[in-house]
Write an enzyme that holds these catalytic residues in place. Structure first.
Site: not given
Length: 184
Positions: A13, A15
């Protein structure tokens, strides 16, 4: 590949996992890698595994940033932490009903196709429950690295929880998730 077993790629991922989460960030100058991110990525690459990024970017659908801004931010992430073998971005909002937005498996499945691997040969490291849910839905392994925004119920529901990004990579490279197998 040492103790990695069938693992051929680690997806991340963006952020809150690779870089400090700046909500709806459209400014590359605000990109700050998470502590230990580069070291963790270097360990994955040194093990001969592919790397990729899968990122929900609903700010595009909400009109808060453009795809060009997302691309500029991703380019900065690539400059600081890359190279990555594959990038997948979902520009849709939660109400759009797309198949790519996590917790749907679309971005993971697309990344695996691009890498020429099966979802069972990939793992996803993320900071919230939707990351784990997307990996599970795709048939990939998942490691949750909680942050201040991770809810307790997401931690409780995750099969594997790591203290930080380095620990998550350590678990994957040690083959600790091999027994987890692919979810039914």
């Amino acid at each position: 590949m040492g103790g990695t077993g069938t693992l051929k790629a680690v997806l991340f991922d963006r952020d809150g996992t690779l870089v400090v989460d700046v909500p709806y960030n459209g400014d590359p100058q605000l990109v700050r890698p998470m502590d230990g991110a580069l070291e963790a990525l270097n360990r994955v690459r040194a093990a001969g595994l592919a790397t990729g990024v899968v990122s929900n970017q609903s700010g595009v659908a909400r009109g808060l940033l453009t795809l060009d801004q997302v691309t500029s931010v991703n380019s900065q992430v690539e400059l600081e932490l890359g190279p990555f073998d594959v990038w997948e971005v979902c520009p849709h909002g939660p109400e759009d009903g797309c198949g790519c937005r996590k917790p749907a498996p679309g971005m993971i499945l697309s990344a695996c196709r691009a890498l020429g691997i099966t979802p069972a040969e990939a793992a996803l490291i993320g900071d919230i429950g939707t990351d784990v849910e997307a990996a599970t839905a795709a048939g990939s392994r998942a490691v949750l690295v909680p942050t201040a925004v991770t809810r307790q119920e997401e931690i409780d529901a995750a099969g594997v929880v790591a203290m930080n990004l380095g620990h998550a990579v350590e678990l994957l490279l040690a083959g600790a998730l091999e027994e987890q197998g692919t979810p039914a």
